[in-house]
Design an enzyme around this catalytic site. Structure first.
Site, PDB file in Angstrom:
ATOM      1  N   ARG A  38      45.743  14.980  33.192  1.00  0.00           N
ATOM      2  CA  ARG A  38      45.554  14.974  34.639  1.00  0.00           C
ATOM      3  C   ARG A  38      44.110  14.704  35.055  1.00  0.00           C
ATOM      4  O   ARG A  38      43.840  13.768  35.795  1.00  0.00           O
ATOM      5  CB  ARG A  38      46.017  16.315  35.234  1.00  0.00           C
ATOM      6  CG  ARG A  38      45.921  16.339  36.751  1.00  0.00           C
ATOM      7  CD  ARG A  38      46.490  17.623  37.336  1.00  0.00           C
ATOM      8  NE  ARG A  38      47.925  17.708  37.151  1.00  0.00           N
ATOM      9  CZ  ARG A  38      48.673  18.697  37.638  1.00  0.00           C
ATOM     10  NH1 ARG A  38      48.100  19.674  38.323  1.00  0.00           N
ATOM     11  NH2 ARG A  38      49.970  18.720  37.444  1.00  0.00           N
ATOM     12  N   HIS A  84      55.433   9.521  37.202  1.00  0.00           N
ATOM     13  CA  HIS A  84      54.523  10.627  37.559  1.00  0.00           C
ATOM     14  C   HIS A  84      55.270  11.713  38.339  1.00  0.00           C
ATOM     15  O   HIS A  84      55.359  11.651  39.565  1.00  0.00           O
ATOM     16  CB  HIS A  84      53.357  10.085  38.396  1.00  0.00           C
ATOM     17  CG  HIS A  84      52.175  11.001  38.442  1.00  0.00           C
ATOM     18  ND1 HIS A  84      51.360  11.232  37.358  1.00  0.00           N
ATOM     19  CD2 HIS A  84      51.669  11.752  39.446  1.00  0.00           C
ATOM     20  CE1 HIS A  84      50.403  12.064  37.691  1.00  0.00           C
ATOM     21  NE2 HIS A  84      50.564  12.415  38.957  1.00  0.00           N
ATOM     22  N   TYR A 128      52.300   3.760  56.767  1.00  0.00           N
ATOM     23  CA  TYR A 128      51.627   2.787  57.633  1.00  0.00           C
ATOM     24  C   TYR A 128      50.800   1.760  56.852  1.00  0.00           C
ATOM     25  O   TYR A 128      50.512   0.692  57.367  1.00  0.00           O
ATOM     26  CB  TYR A 128      50.703   3.504  58.618  1.00  0.00           C
ATOM     27  CG  TYR A 128      51.410   4.454  59.541  1.00  0.00           C
ATOM     28  CD1 TYR A 128      52.422   4.008  60.392  1.00  0.00           C
ATOM     29  CD2 TYR A 128      51.081   5.795  59.570  1.00  0.00           C
ATOM     30  CE1 TYR A 128      53.076   4.873  61.237  1.00  0.00           C
ATOM     31  CE2 TYR A 128      51.739   6.690  60.413  1.00  0.00           C
ATOM     32  CZ  TYR A 128      52.736   6.217  61.249  1.00  0.00           C
ATOM     33  OH  TYR A 128      53.379   7.073  62.081  1.00  0.00           O
TER      34      TYR A 128
END
Length: 822
Positions: A38, A84, A128
């Site tokens: 990570r 993931h 968006y």
């Protein structure tokens, strides 16, 4: 007690385990996962797992630079579903960071839409925005299909994902990395792509080179936001040890502004400095460190799409260079970057120096290119094998056609061809699959050329595999191609030596002449001298803003305020808020902590009195003199005089040895003594008896005058009777006396029961006597000059509560305004 590894079950179903087993079974795997999967990047491709999965997924779904953008939500969703298994926020934030040009030296994602800003603005929601891979990101996945990197199963064993990407450039150094794991952290600065490639080539060609040799090519970090980096010694320490501190400074210059002002213009910031927060911090500094940053007039952000431009406007007369030097020390215009180059290498976290990072990358590239060549060689040999069979068929075309036509089915034809021409099954099948068009003369020539070309390719590939020199030459050439295509100029300038910040606190102070005003309603304000003078010329002041005390001073000086309770408050003039003439000001208790509601201000003293002594006169008739230097203390509040119970300070003023002091009580008694009668005592002393008062009497006025001064005492009773007494008529007596009458108050109280106001005045003055809503202005011509025993003359209407505003003009060159309430 339970034995090790023994699990005991209680009635409430609580499982009891030894602590070491819990730590081993829970905490250690978690820590290992955070470190390895990570927070830390791999040394080979310089990517964290989430970054690697994003790029690999984008390449899989075809979001390449030559294709249209895709919704970020689509990319994030695919990455979550395939590789993931974490929150969508973590994936989107990682993708956003890879698209931010102010965070990444070579952005790997080409973002379309709002992807945040250097002001700390967050990116728009993933629904968006759109994204695709950047051109340089293609270098990260190039040749991944040629088995160049190992693959492993994903979280649900349904797909395979790469352990690393076959990066064609040193991404770990170019883009850097930052992350916090369990007990580990990394913070690798970004570098210039062209310089890093040159450094890698230098290491390949000269494996025995040292850090200084590589630093001839890799000058130092190259941050995407530009600025300056100090110094070569610090950079050498970071590159030699893998950790250290670098000093980063913004790029600034000074321009000329309007009205004589100067502009400090900021065009580049230190790495990861939030511009909006930095400007807000500078604004806070200008308010909290007023002495140091009083020269700042305005702070503006003029950045636009053409580039960054933040402007700090400096007042006329202020030293912009000194202010800028201070900003380097106290603001984020200069920061310290703590480098800590930790990455996953050989399957474990390691702190690496520059040479180790480059060596790991070279070893990785050697393995990648070798595996790629082996893949290409294997494929070329397979093609050569097929072509060799086709060549046999072309040379024996008639016999091949006869065998095929004489066979019952394709398997029989394949077997006969294999037996006739000693071919393999693959070669025989290729002959059967060959189209008749390939039998033309032109196609036969093309086939021969392809066969020769494949033989040459196989020879070259085998030569590279057998020679490490040729292998490294290939790696160098490929990196030079990447450099030529993607390298750009350095943005961060490296300085050879660190510049120490030396601050002369007096150099940048802007000293303004000003007036400190205290109103009768208990508000204080600082007004520029020019503004004050214009305001006094405009006419009378509102009742709420009537001035009780004023002090002409400068912003770099301190003001000392003495109260009726015997306290002294010290404050820097520049820290008193500046106001316009007609503004109310700020309440005293908001500036002077600890001032009591019934505590009145009796004097305001500036530093121009520092070479003199201060005289104290109490309402009960006590006097003392104190060396001014005793009040040069750091505390904001001290006791300036010890007071008896029920007593209070009536007046505080500077005094010289040749001065005489006049005291007047509310019963019209005066005692004038020599300044020599004032004993020099400490600030905590109560003083000595200066004037003995009768019961119910108290001192309401005390002041000084020198021999030859053309001064008078103006006295006004509570019924509006007034007179002027020349100070030359006053007899100087010794201290401790009862004094003598200075105003003939009649026993029937016809001209007043007590003195309402008394003050020492010069040759010109103005009394504004307010009774109710009416104000009567009286000058020295309106008040009669009388002797000591005279009864005064009627000058104002009778009132129970009168407010008197006194303006004192000395030869017309100074105008002061006071107010007294009775």
């Amino acid at each position: 007690m339970s034995k090790k590894n023994e699990v005991s079950y209680e009635d409430n179903n609580i499982i009891t385990l030894p602590m070491e087993e819990v730590m081993s079974a829970s905490m250690l795997p978690y820590a290992q996962y955070v470190i390895m999967e990570r927070a830390l990047p791999r040394v080979e491709d310089g990517l964290k797992p989430v970054q690697r999965r994003i790029l690999y997924n984008m390449s899989e779904i075809g979001v390449t630079p030559d294709k249209p953008y895709k919704k970020s939500a689509r990319i994030v969703g695919d990455t979550l579903g395939k590789y993931h298994p974490h929150g969508d926020t973590s994936v989107y934030e990682a993708m956003v960071r890879m698209a931010q040009g102010f965070n990444m030296r070579a952005p790997l994602v080409d973002g379309h839409g709002n992807f945040g800003s250097i002001d700390g603005d967050n990116a728009a929601a993933m629904r968006y925005t759109e994204a695709r891979m950047s051109p340089i990101a293609m270098m990260m996945i190039q040749n991944i299909e040629k088995e160049t990197v190992p693959f492993r199963l994903n979280f649900d064993d349904s797909l395979k994902e790469p352990d690393m990407l076959p990066a064609r450039f040193p991404n770990l150094l170019v883009n850097g990395a930052s992350g916090i794991a369990v007990a580990l952290a990394t913070n690798i600065p970004p570098h210039n792509l062209g310089e890093v490639i040159d450094g890698v080539i230098c290491r390949i060609e000269n494996p025995s080179c040292n850090v200084k040799d590589v630093m001839k090519y890799i000058k130092g970090p190259d941050f995407p936001t530009g600025g300056y980096c100090f110094s070569e010694e610090d950079i050498l320490e970071v590159y030699s040890t893998g950790k250290g501190k670098l000093t980063l400074r913004a790029k600034t210059h000074i321009e000329k502004g309007q009205n004589g002002r100067q502009l400090i213009v900021i065009t580049e910031l230190p790495y990861q400095v939030n511009k909006a927060n930095m400007l807000q911090k500078i604004l806070t500094l200008s308010e909290t460190k007023r002495e140091m940053f009083s020269g700042i007039y305005d702070i503006k952000d003029e950045s636009d799409r053409t580039g960054m431009r933040a402007v700090i406007e400096v007042k006329a007369g202020a030293d912009a260079e000194a202010i800028l030097n201070c900003l380097y020390k106290y603001s984020d215009l200069q920061i310290t970057f703590s480098a800590n180059m930790v990455a996953i290498a050989d399957g474990r976290p390691m702190q690496l120096n520059l040479l180790q990072m480059i060596d790991y990358y070279i070893s990785f590239q050697k393995e990648i290119v070798t595996r790629r060549i082996e893949f290409d060689l294997k494929k070329a040999k397979m093609r050569e094998h097929i072509l060799s069979g086709l060549m046999v068929a072309v040379l024996n075309i008639d016999r091949v056609i006869k065998i095929i036509r004489g066979s019952k089915n394709p398997p029989q034809a394949r077997e006969q061809l294999m037996e006739e021409f000693d071919l393999t099954k693959i070669q025989a099948q290729a002959i059967l699959d060959m189209r008749l068009a390939r039998l033309t003369a032109l196609e036969i020539e093309i086939l021969k050329e392809e066969y020769e070309s494949i033989l040459n390719l196989i020879a070259k590939l085998e030569a590279v595999l057998s020679s490490e020199k040729l292998l490294f030459k290939l790696i160098i050439n490929e990196h030079l191609e990447v450099k030529e295509k993607f390298a750009d100029d350095r943005r961060t300038r490296i300085t050879k030596e660190k510049e120490d910040i030396c601050i002369d606190e007096n150099a940048f102070l802007v000293v303004d002449e000003c007036v400190v005003c205290l109103t009768s309603s208990g508000f204080i304000k600082r007004i520029l001298s020019k503004t004050f003078k214009k305001g006094m010329e405009t006419g009378p002041i509102d009742e709420d803003n009537r001035l009780k005390f004023i002090l002409e001073t400068k912003t770099n000086q301190k003001v000392r305020i003495f109260t009726s309770c015997g306290n002294m408050f010290t404050y820097t003039v520049g820290d008193i808020p500046e106001h316009k003439f007609k503004d109310k000001g700020v309440a005293l208790n908001s500036i002077f902590a600890g001032i009591l509601p019934n505590e009145e201000i009796v004097a305001i003293v500036g530093e121009e009195n520092q070479c003199t002594d201060l005289a104290f006169v109490t309402k009960g008739g006590m006097i003392k003199k104190v060396d001014f230097n005793e009040f040069n203390v750091k505390k904001s509040r001290i006791a300036a005089i010890g007071l008896k119970e029920g007593d209070g300070v009536a007046a505080v003023f500077d005094i010289k040895e040749n001065d005489d002091v006049c005291m007047v009580t509310k019963k019209g008694i005066n005692l004038t003594i020599s300044g020599k009668e004032f004993p020099l005592l400490g600030k905590n002393a109560k003083g000595v008896i200066g004037m003995r008062l009768s019961a119910g009497d108290e001192i309401i006025c005390a002041g000084k005058f020198a021999l030859g001064d053309k001064k008078s005492i103006v006295l006004l009773t509570d019924l509006g009777y007034a007179k002027l007494v020349d100070t030359r008529l006053l007899e100087v007596k010794t201290r401790g006396g009862k004094g003598a009458s200075i105003f003939g108050l009649l026993k029937n109280g016809q001209n007043g029961k007590q003195i309402a106001f008394a003050s020492l005045v010069g040759r010109e003055f103005l009394l504004a006597v307010k009774t109710g809503e009416n104000t009567l202005l009286l000058s020295e011509k309106d008040i009669p000059k009388q002797d000591i025993i005279s009864r005064g003359a009627k000058v104002a209407l009778k009132t129970q509560s009168a407010s008197l505003d006194v303006r004192l003009s000395d030869n017309g060159d100074k105008l002061k305004q006071l107010s007294v309430d009775v």
